[in-house]
Design an enzyme around this catalytic site. Structure first.
Site, mmCIF file in Angstrom:
data_model
loop_
_atom_site.group_PDB
_atom_site.id
_atom_site.type_symbol
_atom_site.label_atom_id
_atom_site.label_comp_id
_atom_site.label_asym_id
_atom_site.label_seq_id
_atom_site.Cartn_x
_atom_site.Cartn_y
_atom_site.Cartn_z
ATOM 1 N N LYS A 130 0.837 -1.210 0.000
ATOM 2 C CA LYS A 130 0.000 0.000 0.000
ATOM 3 C C LYS A 130 0.867 1.254 0.000
ATOM 4 O O LYS A 130 0.547 2.227 -0.666
ATOM 5 C CB LYS A 130 -0.947 -0.004 1.203
ATOM 6 N N LYS A 213 -6.655 -11.072 -7.099
ATOM 7 C CA LYS A 213 -7.891 -11.173 -6.338
ATOM 8 C C LYS A 213 -8.859 -10.068 -6.760
ATOM 9 O O LYS A 213 -8.415 -8.941 -7.025
ATOM 10 C CB LYS A 213 -7.517 -10.978 -4.860
ATOM 11 N N LYS A 216 -11.793 -3.758 -5.836
ATOM 12 C CA LYS A 216 -12.268 -2.511 -6.397
ATOM 13 C C LYS A 216 -11.108 -1.653 -6.919
ATOM 14 O O LYS A 216 -11.255 -0.946 -7.900
ATOM 15 C CB LYS A 216 -13.012 -1.753 -5.306
#
Ligand code: TRP
Length: 353
Positions: A130, A213, A216
Site C-alpha cells: 500500500k 484477487k 475494487k
C-alpha cells in the site's frame, strides 16, 4: 483482590463457553463485491451458529489510506452493515458492531503499538504494497499501525479463531506474536488466536485480470458489485477475460479466467467446481458466461432488495448497532481492564463499578 482479577481472562473461574470468533471487514466501498461475499461474508454467516461470533465493521481502519468525506463514510458504513445483515448475519446469533463504537480497541492498540518494533510493522507486506502505491508522503502513520489495531480488534475479545483470507495470514501471525509478547512480559492475559483460512473458501479473482484477487482498486470492470442492477452485472460478466481456446475446463494455471467463472458458479450454486465444469462439455464460453450471469443475478437481486429494505429503516439499523456495541463492550472492557492493570496503570475506580 479486586473483583477484576477474579473475572480475568483465562482464569479458572470463567464458565465454559463456546469457542469465540472475531472477524472484521472494511466499509470501504458502497457495495460489497462477489469476492467479499464468497470469500468472507458467506463463511461468517455459516460460522455464526457454531461460535460465539463477533463481527466488526472496521470503520477506524477505513481512514488509513485516505480520509473519506464524512457523508461518504457514514453512508458506506450503513450500507455495509445493511449488506452484512442482508447476507444472513443474524444479530440474535452474532454480535455485529462498529469498531468506532468500542473504544477498547484503540485503548489496547496503543499499548500494543508500544510493544511492536518499528521495523516489524514496516516489514508487513500489505503495508509495503500500500505504501508503494502513490507517493510515500501521502501515507499516514495509521497505515503503518493498521495491523496493530487489527491485533487489538482480535485480542480484546480473547478470540480463539479468526476467519480471514490468505492475504491476512501475516497480520494474524503478528497478532499471535503480540499476544505472546504481552503474556510473557505481563502474565497470561490474551488468548493466542488461530487463523481460520477455510480451504473450501472460493478465492474470487478479478474478471479483467484473473491473476489478481477481485478488488475494487483494480477498476470497476473486473468487480462484480452485489448492489449493481441485473443488466450491468450481466454485461460485466459477458466481458470477462477468458482465453483463445474454447474448451470450458477447470484449470487455474492455464485457464485462469475460465476457471474463475467456474469457481463463481460453483460457489453461488453450492456445487463442486468439477461438477459445474462437466455441465459445459461441448459448449463454449458463451454458455458458461450466461450461466454465471444468471446465477449472479439470482443471488444479487434479492440481496440488493433486502439491503435496501434495511436501509429504509435507519433507526432499526442504529438499534442493532447499539445493541451490538453494548455486547461487544461488555467483553472488551473486561479484557482491557485486566490488561491495563497488569501493565501497571492505576485503576480508574470510577469506571470499574
Ligand atoms: N485487515 C482485514 C482485511 O483487510 C480487516 C480487519 C480489521 C480484520 N480488523 C480485523 C479481519 C480483525 C479480521 C480480524 O480484510
Amino acid at each position: 483482590m479486586s473483583e477484576l482479577v477474579i473475572m480475568a481472562p483465562n482464569s479458572d473461574e470463567q464458565p465454559a463457553r463456546l469457542p469465540r470468533l472475531l472477524s472484521g471487514i472494511q466499509p470501504t466501498s458502497d457495495s460489497y463485491h462477489l469476492g467479499n461475499y464468497l470469500g468472507a461474508v458467506k463463511q461468517w454467516v455459516s460460522l455464526q451458529s457454531s461460535y460465539e461470533a463477533f463481527y466488526c465493521v472496521v470503520d477506524l481502519h477505513a481512514l488509513t489510506l485516505d480520509l473519506p468525506a464524512p457523508d461518504v463514510l457514514r453512508e458506506r458504513t450503513r450500507v455495509s452493515v445493511a449488506q452484512l445483515l442482508a447476507a444472513g448475519l443474524d444479530p440474535q446469533q452474532c454480535t455485529l458492531f462498529l469498531q468506532s463504537h468500542v473504544p477498547e480497541h484503540t485503548r489496547l492498540s496503543w499499548v500494543l503499538e508500544c510493544m511492536t518494533g518499528y521495523g516489524e510493522a514496516a516489514r508487513m507486506t500489505q503495508f509495503k504494497d500500500k505504501a508503494s502505491r502513490g507517493g510515500a508522503e501521502h501515507h499516514s502513520v495509521g497505515l503503518l499501525t493498521y495491523p496493530v489495531l487489527q491485533a487489538a480488534d482480535i485480542l480484546v475479545y480473547e478470540a480463539d479463531a479468526v476467519p480471514v483470507g490468505e492475504d491476512q495470514r501475516q497480520h494474524l501471525e503478528l497478532t499471535r506474536t503480540l499476544a505472546q509478547r504481552f503474556n510473557s512480559r505481563y502474565g497470561n492475559t490474551f488468548t493466542v488466536p488461530d487463523a481460520v483460512i477455510p480451504k473450501a473458501t472460493a478465492k474470487i479473482l478479478d474478471l479483467q485480470d484473473p491473476s489478481k484477487k477481485m478488488s475494487k482498486s483494480l477498476g470497476d470492470a473486473g468487480t462484480i458489485n452485489l448492489l449493481d442492477d441485473a443488466s450491468s452485472l450481466t454485461k460485466k460478466i459477458k466481458r470477462a477475460v477468458t482465453d483463445t481456446d474454447t474448451a470450458v475446463r477447470f484449470d487455474p494455471e492455464a485457464k485462469p479466467g475460465v476457471s474463475n467463472l467456474l469457481t463463481i458458479l460453483g460457489a453461488l450454486t453450492d456445487r463442486p467446481v468439477h461438477d459445474v465444469a462437466g455441465d459445459f462439455d461441448g459448449q463454449g464460453y458463451g454458455a458458461l458466461k450466461s450461466a454465471v450471469a444468471d446465477a449472479t443475478v439470482a443471488f444479487a437481486e434479492p440481496f440488493a432488495k433486502r439491503t435496501n429494505d434495511l436501509l429504509a429503516d435507519p433507526a432499526e439499523l442504529d438499534r442493532i448497532l447499539a445493541d451490538g456495541a453494548d455486547r461487544a463492550r461488555a467483553v472488551a472492557s473486561v479484557t482491557l481492564a485486566a490488561a491495563y492493570e497488569r501493565i501497571g496503570f492505576l485503576s480508574p475506580t470510577e469506571a470499574r463499578r
